[in-house]
Design a protein around this motif. Structure first.
Motif, PDB file in Angstrom:
ATOM      1  N   GLY A  18      -0.238   8.952  -4.770  1.00 51.38           N
ATOM      2  CA  GLY A  18      -0.570   7.545  -4.953  1.00 51.38           C
ATOM      3  C   GLY A  18       0.433   6.783  -5.788  1.00 51.38           C
ATOM      4  N   GLY A  19       1.200   7.467  -6.598  1.00 52.97           N
ATOM      5  CA  GLY A  19       2.256   6.806  -7.349  1.00 52.97           C
ATOM      6  C   GLY A  19       1.968   6.579  -8.818  1.00 52.97           C
ATOM      7  N   ALA A  20       0.772   6.904  -9.310  1.00 53.36           N
ATOM      8  CA  ALA A  20       0.446   6.651 -10.713  1.00 53.36           C
ATOM      9  C   ALA A  20       1.346   7.445 -11.648  1.00 53.36           C
ATOM     10  N   VAL A  21       1.740   8.632 -11.236  1.00 51.19           N
ATOM     11  CA  VAL A  21       2.605   9.465 -12.068  1.00 51.19           C
ATOM     12  C   VAL A  21       3.915   8.741 -12.342  1.00 51.19           C
ATOM     13  N   MET A  22       4.367   7.951 -11.388  1.00 54.34           N
ATOM     14  CA  MET A  22       5.617   7.223 -11.568  1.00 54.34           C
ATOM     15  C   MET A  22       5.383   5.804 -12.086  1.00 54.34           C
ATOM     16  N   ASN A  23       4.329   5.152 -11.628  1.00 54.14           N
ATOM     17  CA  ASN A  23       4.127   3.745 -11.952  1.00 54.14           C
ATOM     18  C   ASN A  23       3.644   3.501 -13.372  1.00 54.14           C
ATOM     19  N   VAL A  24       2.825   4.391 -13.928  1.00 48.75           N
ATOM     20  CA  VAL A  24       2.339   4.170 -15.290  1.00 48.75           C
ATOM     21  C   VAL A  24       3.500   4.167 -16.291  1.00 48.75           C
ATOM     22  N   PRO A  25       4.401   5.166 -16.272  1.00 52.02           N
ATOM     23  CA  PRO A  25       5.531   5.081 -17.214  1.00 52.02           C
ATOM     24  C   PRO A  25       6.409   3.849 -16.995  1.00 52.02           C
ATOM     25  N   ILE A  26       6.596   3.457 -15.744  1.00 53.20           N
ATOM     26  CA  ILE A  26       7.408   2.266 -15.471  1.00 53.20           C
ATOM     27  C   ILE A  26       6.731   1.028 -16.053  1.00 53.20           C
ATOM     28  N   LEU A  27       5.431   0.886 -15.837  1.00 51.34           N
ATOM     29  CA  LEU A  27       4.711  -0.270 -16.380  1.00 51.34           C
ATOM     30  C   LEU A  27       4.673  -0.244 -17.903  1.00 51.34           C
ATOM     31  N   ARG A  28       4.537   0.944 -18.501  1.00 48.51           N
ATOM     32  CA  ARG A  28       4.571   1.052 -19.964  1.00 48.51           C
ATOM     33  C   ARG A  28       5.950   0.641 -20.486  1.00 48.51           C
ATOM     34  N   TYR A  29       6.981   1.028 -19.767  1.00 44.78           N
ATOM     35  CA  TYR A  29       8.344   0.672 -20.174  1.00 44.78           C
ATOM     36  C   TYR A  29       8.503  -0.848 -20.235  1.00 44.78           C
ATOM     37  N   PHE A  30       7.866  -1.554 -19.318  1.00 43.88           N
ATOM     38  CA  PHE A  30       7.953  -3.011 -19.296  1.00 43.88           C
ATOM     39  C   PHE A  30       6.921  -3.675 -20.203  1.00 43.88           C
ATOM     40  N   GLY A  31       6.222  -2.899 -21.020  1.00 41.14           N
ATOM     41  CA  GLY A  31       5.378  -3.468 -22.062  1.00 41.14           C
ATOM     42  C   GLY A  31       3.909  -3.651 -21.741  1.00 41.14           C
ATOM     43  N   ILE A  34      -1.560   0.500 -22.007  1.00 37.32           N
ATOM     44  CA  ILE A  34      -1.825   1.697 -21.215  1.00 37.32           C
ATOM     45  C   ILE A  34      -2.988   1.504 -20.244  1.00 37.32           C
ATOM     46  N   SER A  35      -4.057   0.825 -20.670  1.00 37.35           N
ATOM     47  CA  SER A  35      -5.201   0.639 -19.763  1.00 37.35           C
ATOM     48  C   SER A  35      -4.831  -0.252 -18.582  1.00 37.35           C
ATOM     49  N   LYS A  36      -4.029  -1.296 -18.827  1.00 40.86           N
ATOM     50  CA  LYS A  36      -3.585  -2.154 -17.720  1.00 40.86           C
ATOM     51  C   LYS A  36      -2.592  -1.424 -16.826  1.00 40.86           C
ATOM     52  N   ALA A  37      -1.753  -0.577 -17.426  1.00 38.48           N
ATOM     53  CA  ALA A  37      -0.789   0.185 -16.635  1.00 38.48           C
ATOM     54  C   ALA A  37      -1.512   1.151 -15.700  1.00 38.48           C
ATOM     55  N   ILE A  38      -2.554   1.817 -16.205  1.00 38.63           N
ATOM     56  CA  ILE A  38      -3.309   2.751 -15.371  1.00 38.63           C
ATOM     57  C   ILE A  38      -4.059   1.999 -14.277  1.00 38.63           C
ATOM     58  N   GLY A  39      -4.707   0.893 -14.619  1.00 38.22           N
ATOM     59  CA  GLY A  39      -5.424   0.098 -13.619  1.00 38.22           C
ATOM     60  C   GLY A  39      -4.494  -0.458 -12.552  1.00 38.22           C
ATOM     61  N   SER A  40      -3.342  -0.943 -12.981  1.00 38.93           N
ATOM     62  CA  SER A  40      -2.367  -1.467 -12.020  1.00 38.93           C
ATOM     63  C   SER A  40      -1.829  -0.360 -11.128  1.00 38.93           C
ATOM     64  N   ALA A  41      -1.603   0.825 -11.706  1.00 40.17           N
ATOM     65  CA  ALA A  41      -1.109   1.955 -10.911  1.00 40.17           C
ATOM     66  C   ALA A  41      -2.135   2.369  -9.863  1.00 40.17           C
ATOM     67  N   VAL A  42      -3.407   2.272 -10.206  1.00 37.63           N
ATOM     68  CA  VAL A  42      -4.452   2.585  -9.224  1.00 37.63           C
ATOM     69  C   VAL A  42      -4.421   1.576  -8.078  1.00 37.63           C
ATOM     70  N   ALA A  43      -4.274   0.300  -8.412  1.00 41.22           N
ATOM     71  CA  ALA A  43      -4.193  -0.728  -7.366  1.00 41.22           C
ATOM     72  C   ALA A  43      -2.952  -0.516  -6.494  1.00 41.22           C
ATOM     73  N   ILE A  44      -1.824  -0.211  -7.132  1.00 35.67           N
ATOM     74  CA  ILE A  44      -0.594   0.061  -6.387  1.00 35.67           C
ATOM     75  C   ILE A  44      -0.789   1.286  -5.496  1.00 35.67           C
ATOM     76  N   GLY A  45      -1.434   2.328  -6.057  1.00 34.06           N
ATOM     77  CA  GLY A  45      -1.701   3.545  -5.292  1.00 34.06           C
ATOM     78  C   GLY A  45      -2.575   3.296  -4.081  1.00 34.06           C
ATOM     79  N   SER A  46      -3.495   2.337  -4.202  1.00 34.27           N
ATOM     80  CA  SER A  46      -4.352   1.999  -3.058  1.00 34.27           C
ATOM     81  C   SER A  46      -3.519   1.432  -1.909  1.00 34.27           C
ATOM     82  N   VAL A  47      -2.574   0.574  -2.251  1.00 37.53           N
ATOM     83  CA  VAL A  47      -1.703  -0.002  -1.218  1.00 37.53           C
ATOM     84  C   VAL A  47      -0.823   1.086  -0.597  1.00 37.53           C
ATOM     85  N   ILE A  48      -0.260   1.957  -1.444  1.00 32.39           N
ATOM     86  CA  ILE A  48       0.571   3.059  -0.936  1.00 32.39           C
ATOM     87  C   ILE A  48      -0.256   3.952  -0.015  1.00 32.39           C
TER      88      ILE A  48
END
Length: 163
Positions: A18-31, A34-48
């Protein structure tokens, strides 16, 4: 940012994750917190996942795969079992994230990433010894990039400071 999103989606689709393993660190890097990064990664994973499922449906139909209880390469009983379980567990996960201390959540996610990286590294070694060098190189390249992105992120020192 767009380039990282494209690369993350491309690699996630190839690996079937789904991409969370990659997307959460990327989103954390951009500030992002963590809770928003995980939620956003789940949404991104749904699209993937949606595009991955469409790819399996189209490819299986194009190749005229005649698998029992399947449409294309999508197994209908598995689909019907996983959808309700995923919907329930998504709510459980979201509620748990909002109740947890954010520093503990970051620490647990960091440990999770290292466990996943170790599992991938072991798979690379297994592939190397099975004489599949190209697959091993692909896995190693992907896991190395994910680990480097996480370790070099602004927040990685916070995660392992109290360890």
């Amino acid at each position: 940012r767009i380039l990282l999103g494209f690369v993350s989606g491309f690699i996630s689709a190839i690996m079937g994750i789904g991409g969370a393993v990659m997307n959460v660190p990327i989103l954390r890097y951009f500030g992002y917190p963590i809770s928003k990064a995980i939620g956003s990664a789940v949404a991104i994973g749904s699209v993937i996942s949606l595009f991955g499922a469409l790819g399996f449906l189209i490819t299986g139909s194009f190749l005229k795969a005649n698998l029992p209880l399947s449409v294309g390469f999508i197994n209908i009983p598995a689909f019907l079992i996983f959808i309700p379980i995923t919907m329930v567990m998504a709510r459980v996960g979201a509620n748990t994230v909002h109740k947890m201390d954010k520093s503990k959540l970051q620490r647990f996610f960091g440990i999770f990433l290292y466990v996943v990286g170790t599992v991938f590294f072991c798979q690379v070694l297994r592939l190397l010894f099975c004489h599949s060098f190209s697959k091993a190189l692909l896995f190693f390249t992907i896991t190395t990039k994910v680990s480097i992105q996480f370790v070099c992120s602004k927040e990685s020192s916070v995660i392992f400071k109290s360890s």
